[in-house]
Design a protein around this motif. Structure first.
Motif, PDB file in Angstrom:
ATOM      1  N   VAL A  77     -13.733   5.216 -19.713  1.00 27.03           N
ATOM      2  CA  VAL A  77     -12.842   4.058 -19.816  1.00 27.03           C
ATOM      3  C   VAL A  77     -12.594   3.458 -18.439  1.00 27.03           C
ATOM      4  O   VAL A  77     -12.694   2.240 -18.244  1.00 27.03           O
ATOM      5  N   LEU A  78     -12.287   4.334 -17.456  1.00 25.31           N
ATOM      6  CA  LEU A  78     -12.035   3.828 -16.106  1.00 25.31           C
ATOM      7  C   LEU A  78     -13.251   3.069 -15.591  1.00 25.31           C
ATOM      8  O   LEU A  78     -13.131   1.988 -15.002  1.00 25.31           O
ATOM      9  N   SER A  79     -14.413   3.644 -15.826  1.00 27.26           N
ATOM     10  CA  SER A  79     -15.624   3.044 -15.288  1.00 27.26           C
ATOM     11  C   SER A  79     -15.884   1.675 -15.912  1.00 27.26           C
ATOM     12  O   SER A  79     -16.130   0.693 -15.201  1.00 27.26           O
ATOM     13  N   LYS A  97      -6.249   5.964  -5.510  1.00 27.45           N
ATOM     14  CA  LYS A  97      -6.823   6.018  -4.160  1.00 27.45           C
ATOM     15  C   LYS A  97      -8.195   5.354  -4.114  1.00 27.45           C
ATOM     16  O   LYS A  97      -8.552   4.751  -3.105  1.00 27.45           O
ATOM     17  N   ILE A  98      -8.973   5.514  -5.192  1.00 27.31           N
ATOM     18  CA  ILE A  98     -10.302   4.880  -5.147  1.00 27.31           C
ATOM     19  C   ILE A  98     -10.273   3.505  -5.795  1.00 27.31           C
ATOM     20  O   ILE A  98     -11.308   2.872  -5.944  1.00 27.31           O
ATOM     21  N   SER A  99      -9.079   3.057  -6.165  1.00 29.48           N
ATOM     22  CA  SER A  99      -8.859   1.736  -6.773  1.00 29.48           C
ATOM     23  C   SER A  99      -9.748   1.500  -7.986  1.00 29.48           C
ATOM     24  O   SER A  99     -10.469   0.519  -8.075  1.00 29.48           O
ATOM     25  N   ALA A 100      -9.672   2.448  -8.935  1.00 33.61           N
ATOM     26  CA  ALA A 100     -10.336   2.231 -10.217  1.00 33.61           C
ATOM     27  C   ALA A 100      -9.365   1.471 -11.122  1.00 33.61           C
ATOM     28  O   ALA A 100      -8.160   1.705 -11.073  1.00 33.61           O
ATOM     29  N   VAL A 101      -9.886   0.549 -11.911  1.00 33.44           N
ATOM     30  CA  VAL A 101      -9.066  -0.166 -12.874  1.00 33.44           C
ATOM     31  C   VAL A 101      -8.605   0.843 -13.916  1.00 33.44           C
ATOM     32  O   VAL A 101      -9.404   1.659 -14.363  1.00 33.44           O
ATOM     33  N   PRO A 102      -7.365   0.872 -14.373  1.00 39.29           N
ATOM     34  CA  PRO A 102      -6.272  -0.073 -14.150  1.00 39.29           C
ATOM     35  C   PRO A 102      -5.329   0.288 -13.001  1.00 39.29           C
ATOM     36  O   PRO A 102      -4.172  -0.103 -13.046  1.00 39.29           O
ATOM     37  N   PHE A 103      -5.793   1.030 -12.030  1.00 42.77           N
ATOM     38  CA  PHE A 103      -4.912   1.410 -10.918  1.00 42.77           C
ATOM     39  C   PHE A 103      -5.316   0.652  -9.650  1.00 42.77           C
ATOM     40  O   PHE A 103      -5.243   1.182  -8.554  1.00 42.77           O
ATOM     41  N   HIS A 104      -5.765  -0.564  -9.831  1.00 44.19           N
ATOM     42  CA  HIS A 104      -6.407  -1.274  -8.724  1.00 44.19           C
ATOM     43  C   HIS A 104      -5.530  -2.362  -8.138  1.00 44.19           C
ATOM     44  O   HIS A 104      -5.947  -3.044  -7.217  1.00 44.19           O
ATOM     45  N   MET A 105      -4.299  -2.550  -8.698  1.00 45.51           N
ATOM     46  CA  MET A 105      -3.558  -3.781  -8.400  1.00 45.51           C
ATOM     47  C   MET A 105      -3.328  -3.997  -6.910  1.00 45.51           C
ATOM     48  O   MET A 105      -3.254  -5.124  -6.452  1.00 45.51           O
ATOM     49  N   TRP A 106      -3.203  -2.913  -6.170  1.00 45.06           N
ATOM     50  CA  TRP A 106      -2.904  -3.077  -4.748  1.00 45.06           C
ATOM     51  C   TRP A 106      -4.107  -3.583  -3.963  1.00 45.06           C
ATOM     52  O   TRP A 106      -3.966  -4.187  -2.903  1.00 45.06           O
ATOM     53  N   TYR A 110       0.838  -1.189   0.000  1.00 40.60           N
ATOM     54  CA  TYR A 110       0.000   0.000   0.000  1.00 40.60           C
ATOM     55  C   TYR A 110       0.874   1.240   0.000  1.00 40.60           C
ATOM     56  O   TYR A 110       0.621   2.209  -0.714  1.00 40.60           O
ATOM     57  N   PHE A 111       1.944   1.171   0.797  1.00 43.91           N
ATOM     58  CA  PHE A 111       2.816   2.329   0.912  1.00 43.91           C
ATOM     59  C   PHE A 111       3.501   2.620  -0.421  1.00 43.91           C
ATOM     60  O   PHE A 111       3.522   3.757  -0.894  1.00 43.91           O
ATOM     61  N   VAL A 112       4.067   1.581  -1.047  1.00 44.07           N
ATOM     62  CA  VAL A 112       4.833   1.807  -2.273  1.00 44.07           C
ATOM     63  C   VAL A 112       3.920   2.359  -3.365  1.00 44.07           C
ATOM     64  O   VAL A 112       4.204   3.389  -3.987  1.00 44.07           O
ATOM     65  N   LEU A 113       2.777   1.677  -3.554  1.00 47.70           N
ATOM     66  CA  LEU A 113       1.891   2.146  -4.625  1.00 47.70           C
ATOM     67  C   LEU A 113       1.233   3.470  -4.263  1.00 47.70           C
ATOM     68  O   LEU A 113       1.020   4.323  -5.127  1.00 47.70           O
TER      69      LEU A 113
END
Lengths: 514, 602
Positions: free
Chosen positions: A306-308, A248-257, A188-191
């Motif tokens: 796209v995110l949605s 921060k809201i973990s939307a794809v493609p930023f959800h990996m964590w 969580y910290f790194v990402l």
């Protein structure tokens, strides 16, 4: 003291801050930790009796701190309920914006935090993961979030965000003996640091191209600059900012964590993560889109579509094969974020109201579901395998019924509250001519209905496990589950007050930008 | 609020009271319920045979009694709807209109017309029968079972009475929750598979309908069905919306090839679940076509009618042949349901008074008859715990009364005169004949095939040699079981002998529906008929002859309408359509209308 009269609008934050600091002091100086053996340097053997008294004292202290934190949250909630709004909505030289939108999100955040603490504390105590710092950290995170929500200045926003993030990193890794918890905290910290970096870079671009930090000044600058022709720097800045908040809201493609952190963190902390930071993240992105990037709504809309879509599809497909209920909830949360973003892709107050309504209904659904997950302990040992739910209805008919209500509601089956959340959000999509988004949305909601139904299948259709019943529910967990289930069930009868209130909040946000 | 309304709301939401009583009662009956808990709680999956020694205390039967009394009361109240119904009015009656969600412009609007009246009655009749049918065969989690059925009743009645498109959707999809649980918890071996298949198929169809509903609200600016019925949608919208609604209703009806969930769900559901599924849930699809697709998207309906006819004919013939090959009684009846519903969809899209009346009548009749047939299967299943046809044979010797009841419903299913099945089928065939003789011929082929599989089922189960040892010990229907069949027998015969008492309340509503449809078609531009416009151009065959057969043949390709004015559509349409539509010969008694109709064509 020019801003003294502004203090009144900061009362909730002040209560939170004073409360957090005094609880920290109480925690630091109150006896009750297991310090006695250490003081003896190992030479003095403590008797069993001493151990027991120390444990009791630690217990009492932990309960006191958690109770104190809940009290502080309740007071802050009461202070924000009157929803007083200053003239021109800005205070402290335009650093913060106090409006009904901010108040509404703040109230969601406070309710979410209070109930997460209430429902999870006993679990933390039993798992020997309770430390007096945890409620204090939660309070600090909430202060950060309230700042993010109210920020009218990029620096204030970033400060609030980092205050929140630091507290959350520690919370994620709070179960010190558990490797998974440490791993979760580190990931969580790194990402999180990466995403903060992206966000900060976007902000610096914005500052570089407009020379302003206040939202309205930036918006003014964008509107007047180059006769309406946008410099690409601002556009790129916006993309970076959306990306940063997307993390921060973990939307794809930023959800990996998300799945790893959800699985690794202690369950009550996961509950907190699932509910509260998402609200703050959504509020920030909403405010930025309306107040800063109003000119860019077409470009922002494309990104958000796209995110949605990606969040809904990935969230629902990836959840199908999960074995751990916490991982499943992580993907479910991702797909819910996708639905929430549908509203943001539409560019008017009604669509934003749809997102707010969605988030508001998402809070009790998630709280209730996590209440049920927290109730899954056997012999004091927490469980998080889906198969542990098998045959739940046999031993715990009420818990099973409540969990079924939450699952059907998450799947969006009427007449439960989750349906109305989805109805409103799809309505906004159709009204804004986002047909493709709506079609992807309903189809992925069918896919997600599959795994929600799988949980219902486990609790109702499958024979009970040989290992027997779960531990009896702690009283406060039962109350929270019951309360949230009632909210979900009865929403169909009394939806008006809530929807109107949220719509006012959303129109207020839009009015402020004009 | 929702509860200060009149009769209709009372009927819809009274089961909530029953649910509340069932839920609260254990607090007061705790000691007794605990004492008898093993009798009802522990028999996991073991369906107790009828003669098993069952407990004594009425308190362990408490949920059963509450559910039965509640649903019986609801049925009696719903009879007031029938007696109080004014058959001369085509519009909605017993209307209630309350504020619901102001922000979204949604209201709770309910009311019934001649069409929905009988569906409401069908739902309220079948629910107590289902509860009575599960009296002894459901021993596991009785309380939850009864709650599920009462919940189901709320959803069914609410759906048929809904006059707001969103409340309609809420009830339409809300049915999924109790039905999913009923199939999944109390079903047979492959119940999980069947429950999921049912749930996901239906959900996929209905979420597309949800989007269509939202688009309709966006377009028309209202969610009220009465206002929507008066709104004419742009033609290109009609096509999209019609297809979205088709997705939901074709799954629900079910039409071939969307029917594959049905045999699974029927086979695995408990008896009462099958009864409700066949009796009411399938009708939701037909009702939806009648309430939304046809009146709200008339041009699209005219365009897609040949498509519906094709699917229906395939369904009738294909599923009848499949039914012939079945070894499982319930599966056979399930496939026969698909075939019967194929008749219904043909009747609906003939868009003639006879066809639609026949379709509605056939739906009601099928609701009673297939429900009764599933009950018949349930009777022997409770005794022998198998549905395999080969395991039976010759049981007329040990169960003569049962054989008689089964025979009646088999005949009704075939459509023998003097049973309810006949009236619906003949009206549909008359309607189909007006469209095209081949359509009528193919549909009639289904009647023959229907007789083949139904009679073969009856012969294999009831007649033949009684040479299986365990069949010797079967006992005839009990008084409770007879009580189940009595109302169904009466209704099936009543509908067969004097259908007028069912036809006359629905007459005005159906006539208005058909008339509105034809007016809308007559007003439409020829260019609106995209598919058939192309089709006609491709054929290059001007239709000039006034020979009725040629007109009928042309109307299959030109439109589903009988009137020949469409091919020459620009000419004086309004008066033509008036003259074609106003006479309404169906107001005559049934026999007269059948004779009168062909001459009326030209």
């Amino acid at each position: 003291m020019p801003h003294l009269h502004d203090i009144i609008y900061l009362l909730p934050e002040i209560i939170l801050l004073l409360g957090a600091l005094s609880l920290l002091m109480i925690g630091a100086f109150m006896r009750g930790e297991k310090i006695a053996p250490l003081a003896g340097g190992g030479g003095v053997k403590t008797t069993m009796k001493d151990e027991a008294t120390i444990a009791v004292a630690a217990n009492r202290k932990n309960w006191l701190l958690a109770g104190g934190a809940m009290l502080v949250i309740a007071l802050a909630l009461m202070a924000s309920l009157p929803q007083t709004v200053p003239d021109g909505n800005e205070i402290l030289s335009g650093m913060l914006r106090i409006d009904r939108f901010g108040h509404a999100v703040k109230i969601f955040i406070l309710i979410g935090t209070g109930f997460s603490l209430l429902v999870g504390w006993r679990w933390l105590m039993r798992a020997k993961a309770a430390m007096f710092e945890l409620p204090v950290l939660m309070l600090f995170a909430v202060i950060g979030m309230t700042q993010m929500v109210a920020a009218n200045n990029l620096i204030v926003l970033f400060l609030g965000l980092e205050l929140q993030n630091l507290a959350l990193y520690v919370l994620a890794s709070s179960q010190r003996e558990s490797r998974r918890s440490s791993e979760a905290g580190l990931k969580y910290f790194v990402l999180g640091a990466l995403s903060s970096g992206l966000l900060l870079y976007g902000m610096s671009l914005l500052y570089g191209f407009t020379g302003a930090l206040n939202y309205d000044a930036i918006a003014n600058n964008i509107a007047t600059q180059n006769g309406g022709v946008m410099p690409y720097g601002i556009l790129i800045g916006m993309i970076f900012i959306i990306t940063g908040i997307g993390f921060k809201i973990s939307a794809v493609p930023f959800h990996m964590w998300t799945p790893d952190v959800y699985e690794g963190a202690p369950t009550p902390i996961t509950n907190f993560f699932a509910v509260v930071p998402k609200l703050a993240g959504f509020a920030v992105i909403m405010r930025l889109l309306v107040e800063v990037f109003g000119e860019f709504h077409v470009e922002a809309g494309q990104i958000l579509v796209v995110l949605s879509m990606a969040s809904m599809v990935v969230g629902s497909l990836a959840a199908i094969n999960q074995r751990s209920i916490k991982r499943l909830m992580a993907y479910s949360a991702i797909s819910h974020v996708g639905y929430g973003l549908i509203g943001l892709a539409g560019n008017n107050a009604d669509a934003y109201a749809a997102t707010l309504v969605y988030l508001g209904i998402y809070v009790p659904m998630t709280l209730g579901t996590f209440g049920c997950i927290l109730a899954m302990t056997r012999g004091g040992k927490p469980l998080d395998e889906l198969s542990d739910l098998a045959g739940l209805a046999k031993y715990h008919p009420w818990l099973a019924a409540a969990l079924a209500v939450f699952m059907f509601s998450m799947a969006g089956i009427p007449p439960l509250a989750g349906f109305f959340a989805k109805f409103y959000i799809f309505r906004s999509a159709i009204d804004n001519n986002l047909i493709a988004l709506a079609v992807v949305g309903v189809l992925s909601s069918v896919v997600s209905a599959y795994y929600y139904c799988r949980i219902i299948k486990l609790i109702y259709f499958d024979p009970p496990q040989a290992k027997g019943a779960l531990d009896p529910l702690p009283r406060e967990v039962a109350w929270v589950i019951g309360l949230t289930a009632m909210v979900i069930l009865w929403f169909v009868l009394w939806p008006n007050g809530y929807i109107d209130w949220v719509r006012h909040a959303a129109t207020d946000l839009w009015k402020g930008s004009e | 609020m929702m509860f200060d309304g009149g009769l209709l709301s009372l009927i819809t939401f009274l089961p909530l009271l029953g649910i509340a009583v069932i839920l609260v009662a254990p607090l007061f009956l705790r000691a007794d319920v605990k004492a008898t808990a093993p009798a009802s709680g522990d028999a996991h999956h073991a369906h107790q045979p009828n003669h098993a020694p069952h407990h004594v205390s009425w308190k362990s039967d408490f949920p059963r009694w509450v559910a039965l009394i509640t649903s019986g009361l609801v049925f009696l109240l719903s009879l007031l709807l029938w007696t109080g119904f004014d058959a001369t009015l085509p519009g909605f009656q017993f209307e209630e209109n309350h504020q619901w969600i102001q922000a979204l412009g949604l209201r709770y609007h309910a009311g019934i017309d001649g069409i929905s009246l009988f569906f409401v009655l069908l739902s309220t009749l079948l629910t107590p029968i289902c509860i009575l049918a599960s009296w002894r065969s459901v021993t596991m989690r009785v309380r939850d079972y009864m709650i599920a059925f009462l919940l189901l009743e709320i959803m069914m009645v609410g759906m048929f009475a809904a006059l707001n498109i969103v409340t309609f959707y809420v009830f339409f999809e809300g049915v999924l929750i109790p039905m999913f649980l009923i199939v999944g918890i109390w079903g047979g071996e492959r119940r999980v598979y069947a429950a999921f298949k049912f749930f996901l198929y239906t959900l996929t169809g209905s979420v597309l309908m949800l989007l269509a509903i939202l688009a309709m609200i966006h377009n028309a600016g209202t969610s009220d069905m009465v206002e929507l019925l008066g709104y004419s949608f742009p033609v290109h919208w009609q096509y999209i919306l019609w297809l979205a609604f088709f997705a939901a209703f074709a799954v629900k009806v079910p039409m071939w090839p969307f029917h594959t969930w049905l045999p699974d769900a029927h086979v695995e559901a408990p008896t009462a679940g099958s009864v409700i599924l066949a009796g009411v849930l399938l009708k939701m699809g037909g009702y939806g076509f009648l309430r939304f697709s046809i009146p709200m998207f008339p041009i699209a309906s005219a365009e897609f009618a040949p498509f519906i006819f094709t699917l229906s004919v395939v369904a009738i013939i294909y599923t009848s042949l499949v039914a012939l090959a079945q070894k499982d009684m319930k599966k056979l009846i399930a496939y026969s349901s698909v075939a019967h519903m194929g008749f219904v969809t043909i009747g609906l899209f003939t868009l003639s008074s006879q066809g639609v009346q026949g379709a509605v009548l056939q739906m009601i009749s099928h609701g009673l008859v297939s429900g009764a047939l599933f009950l018949c299967v349930g009777v022997v299943y409770d005794r022998l715990h198998t549905r395999e046809i080969a395991r039976y044979g010759g049981i007329v010797k040990v169960m003569p009364k049962y054989a008689a009841i089964f025979m009646l419903f088999t005949f009704a299913s075939i459509g023998l005169p003097l049973t309810s099945g006949f009236v619906g089928e003949i009206l549909i065939l008359v309607g189909a004949y007006q469209i095209h003789i081949i359509l009528a011929a193919l549909a009639a082929l289904g009647v023959i095939l229907g007789a083949a599989y139904a009679l073969s089922l009856y012969r294999r189960v009831i007649f033949g040699k009684l040479d299986k040892a365990d069949l010797q010990d079967l006992w005839d229907v009990s008084r409770r079981e007879i009580a189940l069949f009595v109302p169904l027998v009466i209704l099936v015969l009543w509908m067969g002998i004097y259908p007028q008492s069912f036809l006359s309340p629905m007459q005005a509503s159906i006539d208005k529906l058909v008339e509105n449809y034809h007016v809308a078609i007559a007003q439409a531009e020829p260019a609106d008929f995209i598919v058939q416009h192309q089709w006609a151009k491709w054929q290059q065959k001007p239709v000039l002859s006034q020979d009725p057969m040629v007109v009928a043949a042309a109307s299959l390709s030109q439109s589903s309408l009988a009137p020949s004015n469409l091919s020459q559509s620009n000419l004086s349409q309004s008066n033509l359509s008036q003259s074609n539509l106003s006479p309404s010969p169906t107001r005559l008694p049934l026999s007269a209308s059948i004779i009168a109709k062909p001459t009326d064509q030209d």
